[in-house]
Scaffold this active site. Structure first.
Site, mmCIF file in Angstrom:
data_model
loop_
_atom_site.group_PDB
_atom_site.id
_atom_site.type_symbol
_atom_site.label_atom_id
_atom_site.label_comp_id
_atom_site.label_asym_id
_atom_site.label_seq_id
_atom_site.Cartn_x
_atom_site.Cartn_y
_atom_site.Cartn_z
ATOM 1 N N HIS A 1 56.866 67.938 68.878
ATOM 2 C CA HIS A 1 55.751 67.192 69.473
ATOM 3 C C HIS A 1 56.184 66.532 70.785
ATOM 4 O O HIS A 1 55.817 65.388 71.063
ATOM 5 C CB HIS A 1 55.244 66.116 68.506
ATOM 6 C CG HIS A 1 54.533 66.658 67.304
ATOM 7 N ND1 HIS A 1 53.195 66.968 67.317
ATOM 8 C CD2 HIS A 1 54.981 66.955 66.061
ATOM 9 C CE1 HIS A 1 52.840 67.420 66.115
ATOM 10 N NE2 HIS A 1 53.910 67.423 65.337
ATOM 11 N N GLU B 1 59.381 64.279 56.337
ATOM 12 C CA GLU B 1 60.377 65.333 56.498
ATOM 13 C C GLU B 1 61.794 64.788 56.687
ATOM 14 O O GLU B 1 62.779 65.495 56.420
ATOM 15 C CB GLU B 1 60.020 66.219 57.699
ATOM 16 C CG GLU B 1 58.816 67.119 57.477
ATOM 17 C CD GLU B 1 57.519 66.528 57.994
ATOM 18 O OE1 GLU B 1 56.668 67.296 58.481
ATOM 19 O OE2 GLU B 1 57.354 65.293 57.913
ATOM 20 N N ASP C 1 58.218 65.023 62.258
ATOM 21 C CA ASP C 1 57.367 65.930 61.490
ATOM 22 C C ASP C 1 57.181 67.274 62.192
ATOM 23 O O ASP C 1 57.377 67.404 63.389
ATOM 24 C CB ASP C 1 56.005 65.288 61.249
ATOM 25 C CG ASP C 1 55.272 64.972 62.544
ATOM 26 O OD1 ASP C 1 55.938 64.508 63.491
ATOM 27 O OD2 ASP C 1 54.053 65.186 62.620
ATOM 28 N N GLU C 2 56.774 68.256 61.411
ATOM 29 C CA GLU C 2 56.295 69.565 61.888
ATOM 30 C C GLU C 2 57.250 70.210 62.900
ATOM 31 O O GLU C 2 56.851 70.599 63.992
ATOM 32 C CB GLU C 2 54.893 69.418 62.478
ATOM 33 C CG GLU C 2 53.879 68.958 61.451
ATOM 34 C CD GLU C 2 52.493 68.728 62.021
ATOM 35 O OE1 GLU C 2 51.512 69.076 61.346
ATOM 36 O OE2 GLU C 2 52.381 68.178 63.136
ATOM 37 N N VAL C 3 58.497 70.332 62.499
ATOM 38 C CA VAL C 3 59.509 70.945 63.359
ATOM 39 C C VAL C 3 59.693 72.395 62.919
ATOM 40 O O VAL C 3 60.163 72.653 61.809
ATOM 41 C CB VAL C 3 60.843 70.178 63.273
ATOM 42 C CG1 VAL C 3 61.883 70.819 64.182
ATOM 43 C CG2 VAL C 3 60.627 68.716 63.660
#
Length: 490
Positions: free
Chosen positions: A242, A338, A305-307
């Protein structure tokens, strides 16, 4: 009383008379404990609220040994309320609002405000009678962390919008506002040591809309504004993913040394710091240092998050290298769930958000709960809702309310839960009106989940108190979603 007064969140104990009332008149005085500037400010705010209805400026005076007739007394004194609890005592001749801290008194004033007629919220000279029922309210919160999160990166919301949101949150006794200050679509806070973050990285938003950022002065002003309402600002710089707005601003943060173009879509996980470069950690150190210096609150959110572009080993090493940087600048780390895949420092807080994530945090880890399928307020109410997404499911008005945080994670005891936080991500909302539509009425339900005892909550009863909020919200100019499932008193 025959029916419950429309108080949200519902207090621990409420006993109110059906016949006896305290009439607020032109001779009203607000008395405050001497030497307490926070109480002086709370008293001034209460006086400003009452002025249009009473058509008189209400004086603020030091607390007298004997209550003045017709006075509202704001007192800091010892009691069984805890740091944020309060007690309200009302007779026909006056009222007292007492707490162990100024924060407790502030929350008591919010309850007192809801006992007043909704017309007290109207601004302008509209003189009319004001009264509250006699009785007693004793109250304290269930959770110490009662939070909301606002994504100002995908769409930018200016300082006035943030202040408006702070006021609405304070009304319902929230005490944390988590600002998501960076993402792929924009960087939103001035960093003097890396100026291109704002000259370039702040210029875009989702869909190619206008960007924007908070100067250091803007940010300091927001922090102070929130603190005056007993709300702690929690800044977030999301990493290692992000992060396209930063990568686009500084080529050296990329592994190939090439800056990607600005991004205005809504996909996630495609960007990442070059985690093997020392310059990455120099950048993070500078950013954390400057934001920490402007943020008196104890927390700094590192995202996490969301890696999707790093190996598990790279991700783990990154989180373990960033945590000490944050602590070195005097802040406590918080990150999305995470981060449990890394070795966490003892004080690191985990924010649970993925509805399908089965996590077992390390022993003694504290959690903030934000399950997307329960309290993400950027989810659609139903299939016809114009704003919002639905990847986590539809979040109807009742969805947040009928959730008990203590039952979310079987391996986690309630004592490990700091509290709950309700996010609004801004892929679809672009204006304050949009934010209000997504927040109201659901934010009132979240407030009661965070504050009120679980045993005191029942959806069928809450619906009535929620419906009674309608004229107050209208007076406050809130663009609410008037759910057909609620009998609104409009």
């Amino acid at each position: 009383m025959a029916s419950k007064p429309p108080l949200i969140p519902w207090p621990v104990t409420v006993t109110l008379s059906e016949s006896e009332r305290f009439q607020l008149g032109k001779d009203l005085v607000i008395e405050v404990t001497p030497g307490q500037p926070d109480l002086e400010r709370i008293g001034q705010d209460l006086a400003s609220l009452l002025k249009p209805a009473l058509d008189v400026s209400v004086p603020i005076k030091p607390l007298s040994a004997t209550p003045s007739p017709g006075a509202i007394r704001l007192e800091i004194t010892s009691g069984d309320w805890g740091a944020e609890g309060y007690e309200i005592a009302i007779t026909s001749s006056g009222a007292s609002i007492r707490g162990a801290t100024a924060a407790g008194v502030f929350y008591g004033v919010q309850t007192f405000r809801q006992l007043l007629p909704w017309s007290v919220e109207l601004r302008g000279a509209r003189p009319h009678a004001l009264s509250v029922p006699a009785g007693r309210v004793a109250d304290r919160p269930r959770f110490g962390w009662r939070g909301a999160m606002l994504d100002v990166a995908r769409h930018f919301f200016g300082p006035d919008d943030i202040k408006r949101y702070i006021d609405l949150l304070a009304y319902y006794k929230f005490n944390h506002l988590h600002l998501h200050l960076s993402d792929d679509q924009g960087w939103r806070v001035e960093i003097a040591s890396w100026p291109n973050l704002t000259t370039h990285g702040s210029s875009t938003a989702v869909g190619g809309g206008r960007g924007g950022f908070y100067t250091k002065k803007d940010y300091a002003d927001l922090v102070a504004y929130a603190a005056a309402r007993f709300i702690t600002i929690v800044p977030e710089i999301d990493m290692p993913s992000h992060i396209n707005a930063a990568l686009s601003s500084y080529p050296e943060l990329n592994c190939d040394g090439k800056a990607p173009p600005p991004y205005t879509g809504i996909e996630v996980g495609f960007s990442s710091f070059c985690v093997d470069k020392d310059i990455t950690y120099k950048f993070i150190d500078d950013v954390v240092r400057e934001i920490a210096a402007m943020t008196p609150g104890p927390f700094f959110h590192i995202g996490g998050d969301e890696v999707k572009t790093l190996t598990p080993s790279q991700y783990k090493q990154f989180i373990e290298r960033v945590q000490p940087i944050v602590e070195r600048h005097g802040k406590q780390v918080i990150g999305w769930d995470e981060i449990v895949h890394a070795t966490l420092l003892p004080n690191t807080v985990v924010q649970y958000w993925r509805p399908d994530a089965s996590i077992t945090p390390p022993p003694a880890t504290k959690l903030v709960l934000s399950p997307a399928n329960k309290i993400y307020l950027d989810m659609k109410y139903d299939e016809t809702t114009v704003l919002g997404l639905k990847w986590a499911g539809l979040v109807d008005v009742s969805t947040p309310y009928e959730w008990d945080p203590a039952t979310l994670l079987p391996s986690v005891q309630e004592t490990a839960i700091l509290g709950i936080e309700s996010p609004i991500w801004s892929e679809t909302p672009a204006t304050m009106s949009d934010l209000e539509f997504l927040a109201f009425p659901r934010i009132a339900a979240v407030a009661e989940v965070a504050w009120s005892p679980q045993t005191a909550r029942q959806w069928s009863e809450f619906r009535g108190r929620l419906g009674a909020q309608a004229p107050r919200w209208t007076a406050l100019g809130i663009n609410a979603y008037w759910s057909p499932k609620i009998d609104w008193q409009r």
